[in-house]
Design a protein around this motif. Structure first.
Motif, PDB file in Angstrom:
ATOM      1  N   ASN A  48    -109.541 -12.469  59.179  1.00  0.00           N
ATOM      2  CA  ASN A  48    -110.623 -13.137  58.451  1.00  0.00           C
ATOM      3  C   ASN A  48    -110.178 -14.577  58.198  1.00  0.00           C
ATOM      4  N   ARG A  49    -110.459 -15.447  59.154  1.00  0.00           N
ATOM      5  CA  ARG A  49    -109.946 -16.812  59.130  1.00  0.00           C
ATOM      6  C   ARG A  49    -110.419 -17.595  57.912  1.00  0.00           C
ATOM      7  N   ALA A  50    -111.574 -17.262  57.396  1.00  0.00           N
ATOM      8  CA  ALA A  50    -112.101 -17.986  56.241  1.00  0.00           C
ATOM      9  C   ALA A  50    -111.215 -17.832  55.018  1.00  0.00           C
ATOM     10  N   ILE A  51    -110.359 -16.820  55.025  1.00  0.00           N
ATOM     11  CA  ILE A  51    -109.484 -16.542  53.889  1.00  0.00           C
ATOM     12  C   ILE A  51    -108.012 -16.713  54.234  1.00  0.00           C
ATOM     13  N   THR A  52    -107.640 -16.374  55.467  1.00  0.00           N
ATOM     14  CA  THR A  52    -106.224 -16.368  55.832  1.00  0.00           C
ATOM     15  C   THR A  52    -105.752 -17.649  56.505  1.00  0.00           C
ATOM     16  N   ASP A  53    -106.637 -18.368  57.191  1.00  0.00           N
ATOM     17  CA  ASP A  53    -106.217 -19.545  57.952  1.00  0.00           C
ATOM     18  C   ASP A  53    -106.279 -20.804  57.095  1.00  0.00           C
ATOM     19  N   LEU A  54    -105.242 -21.612  57.188  1.00  0.00           N
ATOM     20  CA  LEU A  54    -105.155 -22.844  56.412  1.00  0.00           C
ATOM     21  C   LEU A  54    -105.335 -24.051  57.326  1.00  0.00           C
ATOM     22  N   PHE A  55    -105.889 -25.124  56.781  1.00  0.00           N
ATOM     23  CA  PHE A  55    -106.107 -26.353  57.532  1.00  0.00           C
ATOM     24  C   PHE A  55    -106.087 -27.519  56.559  1.00  0.00           C
ATOM     25  N   GLU A  56    -105.870 -28.703  57.079  1.00  0.00           N
ATOM     26  CA  GLU A  56    -105.948 -29.908  56.254  1.00  0.00           C
ATOM     27  C   GLU A  56    -107.427 -30.289  56.125  1.00  0.00           C
ATOM     28  N   PRO A  57    -107.925 -30.461  54.900  1.00  0.00           N
ATOM     29  CA  PRO A  57    -109.376 -30.601  54.693  1.00  0.00           C
ATOM     30  C   PRO A  57    -109.954 -31.957  55.051  1.00  0.00           C
ATOM     31  N   GLY A  58    -109.117 -32.928  55.394  1.00  0.00           N
ATOM     32  CA  GLY A  58    -109.647 -34.215  55.795  1.00  0.00           C
ATOM     33  C   GLY A  58    -110.513 -34.862  54.730  1.00  0.00           C
ATOM     34  N   SER A  59    -111.572 -35.518  55.177  1.00  0.00           N
ATOM     35  CA  SER A  59    -112.380 -36.334  54.262  1.00  0.00           C
ATOM     36  C   SER A  59    -113.182 -35.529  53.250  1.00  0.00           C
ATOM     37  N   THR A  60    -113.277 -34.212  53.423  1.00  0.00           N
ATOM     38  CA  THR A  60    -113.957 -33.428  52.390  1.00  0.00           C
ATOM     39  C   THR A  60    -113.220 -33.548  51.058  1.00  0.00           C
ATOM     40  N   LEU A  61    -111.956 -33.962  51.096  1.00  0.00           N
ATOM     41  CA  LEU A  61    -111.172 -34.093  49.864  1.00  0.00           C
ATOM     42  C   LEU A  61    -111.459 -35.399  49.134  1.00  0.00           C
ATOM     43  N   LYS A  62    -112.097 -36.363  49.806  1.00  0.00           N
ATOM     44  CA  LYS A  62    -112.393 -37.644  49.158  1.00  0.00           C
ATOM     45  C   LYS A  62    -113.302 -37.474  47.953  1.00  0.00           C
ATOM     46  N   THR A  63    -114.080 -36.384  47.961  1.00  0.00           N
ATOM     47  CA  THR A  63    -114.935 -36.083  46.802  1.00  0.00           C
ATOM     48  C   THR A  63    -114.093 -35.970  45.541  1.00  0.00           C
ATOM     49  N   PHE A  64    -112.944 -35.366  45.638  1.00  0.00           N
ATOM     50  CA  PHE A  64    -112.092 -35.154  44.464  1.00  0.00           C
ATOM     51  C   PHE A  64    -111.270 -36.394  44.142  1.00  0.00           C
ATOM     52  N   THR A  65    -111.058 -37.242  45.141  1.00  0.00           N
ATOM     53  CA  THR A  65    -110.483 -38.551  44.859  1.00  0.00           C
ATOM     54  C   THR A  65    -111.448 -39.358  44.007  1.00  0.00           C
ATOM     55  N   ALA A  66    -112.746 -39.234  44.332  1.00  0.00           N
ATOM     56  CA  ALA A  66    -113.769 -39.929  43.547  1.00  0.00           C
ATOM     57  C   ALA A  66    -113.824 -39.388  42.121  1.00  0.00           C
ATOM     58  N   ILE A  67    -113.656 -38.076  41.973  1.00  0.00           N
ATOM     59  CA  ILE A  67    -113.641 -37.484  40.626  1.00  0.00           C
ATOM     60  C   ILE A  67    -112.481 -38.045  39.819  1.00  0.00           C
ATOM     61  N   ALA A  68    -111.293 -38.097  40.426  1.00  0.00           N
ATOM     62  CA  ALA A  68    -110.123 -38.639  39.730  1.00  0.00           C
ATOM     63  C   ALA A  68    -110.356 -40.103  39.354  1.00  0.00           C
ATOM     64  N   ALA A  69    -111.021 -40.858  40.228  1.00  0.00           N
ATOM     65  CA  ALA A  69    -111.286 -42.272  39.950  1.00  0.00           C
ATOM     66  C   ALA A  69    -112.191 -42.424  38.735  1.00  0.00           C
ATOM     67  N   ILE A  70    -113.275 -41.643  38.682  1.00  0.00           N
ATOM     68  CA  ILE A  70    -114.212 -41.758  37.553  1.00  0.00           C
ATOM     69  C   ILE A  70    -113.554 -41.254  36.270  1.00  0.00           C
ATOM     70  N   GLU A  71    -112.786 -40.166  36.364  1.00  0.00           N
ATOM     71  CA  GLU A  71    -112.110 -39.654  35.169  1.00  0.00           C
ATOM     72  C   GLU A  71    -111.148 -40.674  34.568  1.00  0.00           C
ATOM     73  N   SER A  72    -110.559 -41.526  35.409  1.00  0.00           N
ATOM     74  CA  SER A  72    -109.588 -42.504  34.912  1.00  0.00           C
ATOM     75  C   SER A  72    -110.227 -43.560  34.020  1.00  0.00           C
ATOM     76  N   GLY A  73    -111.544 -43.727  34.138  1.00  0.00           N
ATOM     77  CA  GLY A  73    -112.231 -44.759  33.381  1.00  0.00           C
ATOM     78  C   GLY A  73    -112.174 -46.123  34.025  1.00  0.00           C
ATOM     79  N   ARG A  74    -111.455 -46.245  35.142  1.00  0.00           N
ATOM     80  CA  ARG A  74    -111.330 -47.535  35.814  1.00  0.00           C
ATOM     81  C   ARG A  74    -112.427 -47.759  36.863  1.00  0.00           C
ATOM     82  N   TYR A  75    -113.118 -46.694  37.198  1.00  0.00           N
ATOM     83  CA  TYR A  75    -114.101 -46.783  38.282  1.00  0.00           C
ATOM     84  C   TYR A  75    -115.428 -46.168  37.854  1.00  0.00           C
ATOM     85  N   THR A  76    -116.490 -46.719  38.427  1.00  0.00           N
ATOM     86  CA  THR A  76    -117.823 -46.137  38.358  1.00  0.00           C
ATOM     87  C   THR A  76    -118.321 -46.052  39.795  1.00  0.00           C
TER      88      THR A  76
END
Length: 575
Positions: free
Chosen positions: A284-312
């Motif tokens: 069941n690759r959806a659960i067992t196989d790992l991969f680097e998520p690439g740009s889908t992770l930029k969403t959470f970079t944006a979250i960290a930026a807004i949480e810091s208060g330095r970015y909108t």
């Protein structure tokens, strides 16, 4: 005394002796009979019963597995297994040959097997036959050949649900997937009964049920078999068209964490696993196989930026000239120069340079903290066998390049399910809800409560940016667009690691998003591993699969459209 007189006396004595002997013999017989009846009755009765009364097992069938609407996904059907008593048939090769011919088995091999087990009283010859076929074999009336009632697992959806359900073995014990995870719940408890058999081993009479068989418990899953079929069909079509190495799709129900669909390619037929050449197809690759998520992770970079208060969302970031030096390495925007762009445009244009600059400004602690909070680097705890936690880096000394690449999804690994759970946090207004394969699983006693891991205001801002990513009117792409519905999501493309580092020719294409954007019903993640051809980016390969699955899901779930404008209301009415 005369001779005649002597002979007469001798004759009388002889007769008397014979009579006495006969009397003693009768007395001895009567004594033995009395002894057997009065003194050894229990022993003899036991010995007789041992030769005629037998304890036979009562087979219990495995519990049924259904989808969330009660549709059967796994059921147990009655079958019969042919077995022999080698003690009765080992010295009859002609009869064994008749049996082998009836079962289309090799006669010499069967004769050898039976004779090598001549000291036993039980040996299976053919398991799980259709009852009519087994009865035809019994109709040959071969001494020492019998049938036993059993059950066989049947999966109506076959390969469509194969990876989620798994399968049970020939003894009806769960081996993979949810069949294994809930084996104790699903398996029945066998019973037993006493029967009287004749000298040929056939049951003459049933005496008593010693212990009734208890069937296994039914299991209601969170899966929706219609959505499962839809996701399977669309993923398989893309997998074949793109000539990909593998592919996965996960659909979660927003708000509850229930898995509505989980499919992989390549798949397998659980009813015929003997022809599987690549055992990776069982995974069941959806659960067992790992991969680097690439740009889908930029969403959470944006979250960290807004949480810091330095970015909108409107904060500007200079990305010229389209690349930047980080230590001895370079971060680039694939040959493009986006110039000065906002945080929102960082997501819309998927700028690595802007993402890296944000991460270097914030530091690794802020970014890593957000990733851990939404579930990266920890086991999803869905209960599915073999699920993996992924890899979240925790260097003793963080180099700038490691911080920069982490911001756009390199240097860490995740699974499709984990990525779906992370995006469900955004869909759930910042609440992290446990993943479950059971219908209403998070409402059961002992279920973990949802946790707030991101502030609602931050989520609202990030959702607005994710809507822009898939809105061509705001500069985003339209390959993930679903007519009449708002969506929010992010594409991702990551190079694949080869023997000599990252291979520029091989990519994993991804899309993660939710629909409708403002009141999410489902979260969908698509992963296409190593698609072939000229198109390899997530927006080209994975996003269209998301669009087709999401559109079909909205129809199946009867979700009211939320983007009906005066221009298209007539079109919607016509549909």
């Amino acid at each position: 005394m005369s001779q005649d007189k002597s002979e007469e006396i001798i004759g009388i004595w002889r007769l008397t002796l014979v009579r006495v002997c006969l009397l003693l013999a009768v007395v001895a017989v009567l004594w033995k009979l009395a002894s057997l009846i009065l003194l050894e009755r229990d022993f003899l009765q036991g010995q007789g019963d041992a030769r005629t009364v037998r304890t036979e097992p009562l087979v219990a069938h495995r519990g049924m597995i259904t989808d969330r609407n009660g549709e059967p996904l796994a059921i147990s059907t009655p079958v019969k297994s042919i077995w022999v008593n080698p003690r009765q048939i080992a010295d009859k090769p002609a009869e064994i040959t008749r049996l082998a011919d009836a079962l289309s088995l090799d006669a010499e091999s069967l004769i050898s097997s039976v004779q090598s087990n001549a000291g036993r009283e039980f040996m299976y010859v053919e398991r799980r036959m259709p009852p009519a076929d087994a009865d035809a074999v019994l109709g040959l009336d071969i001494d020492g050949v019998y049938a036993r009632q059993e059950y066989q697992r049947y999966y109506p959806q076959a390969e469509v649900t194969a990876h989620a359900l798994g399968f049970s073995n020939i003894d009806d014990i769960g081996q993979e997937g949810l069949e294994l995870a809930y084996d104790e719940w699903l398996k029945g408890i066998p019973g037993s009964k006493q029967v009287v058999k004749d000298r040929r081993g056939k049951i003459v009479r049933e005496l008593d049920t010693l212990e009734s068989a208890q069937p296994g418990n039914s299991l209601a899953l969170s899966l929706d078999f219609q959505l499962q079929n839809l996701a399977y069909r669309e993923l398989k079509e893309a997998y074949i068209y793109r000539q990909a190495r593998s592919a996965s799709a996960v659909v979660l129900k927003a708000g509850t964490g229930e898995v509505l669909a989980m499919v992989n390619q390549p798949s397998f037929n659980p009813h015929n696993r003997s022809n599987i050449s690549d055992f990776g197809a069982l995974r069941n690759r959806a659960i067992t196989d790992l991969f680097e998520p690439g740009s889908t992770l930029k969403t959470f970079t944006a979250i960290a930026a807004i949480e810091s208060g330095r970015y909108t969302p409107g904060t500007m970031i200079n990305t010229s000239p389209g690349r930047m030096r980080v230590g001895r390495d370079w971060v680039s925007d694939r040959g493009q120069d986006f110039g000065e762009i906002s945080l929102e445009e960082m997501l819309v244009n998927s700028s690595n340079v802007a993402s890296a600059k944000i991460a270097l400004d914030l530091g690794h602690e802020a970014l890593r903290d957000v990733l851990l909070r939404v579930g990266f680097g920890e086991n999803p705890a869905s209960g599915f066998p073999g699920e993996r936690a992924g890899v979240m880096p925790n260097h003793r000394v963080w180099h700038d390049i490691e911080v920069a690449t982490l911001s756009f999804g390199y240097g860490m690994s995740t699974s499709a399910l984990q990525l779906a759970q992370a995006y469900s946090v955004i869909a759930n207004d910042g609440l992290k809800v446990p993943v479950t394969f059971l219908k209403n699983g998070n409402e059961m006693d002992g279920a973990a409560a949802p946790q707030r891991v991101i502030d609602e205001d931050v989520v609202a801002q990030v959702t607005g940016m994710l809507k822009a990513v898939v809105d061509p009117e705001q500069g985003g792409g339209d390959s993930a667009a679903v007519p009449f519905y708002s969506i929010a999501g992010k594409t991702g493309t990551a190079r694949v690691v080869g023997a000599n580092g990252y291979d520029s020719r091989l990519h994993n294409s991804m899309f993660a998003g939710f629909i409708p954007a403002d009141d999410p019903e489902i979260v969908v993640v698509i992963v296409i591993n190593e698609p072939q051809g000229r198109e390899q980016y997530g927006g080209q390969v994975a996003a269209p699969v998301f669009a087709r699955i999401a559109a079909g899901a909205m129809r199946l779930m009867d979700v009211t459209p939320d983007r009906v404008s005066p221009e298209n209301v007539m079109t919607l009415t016509a549909r």
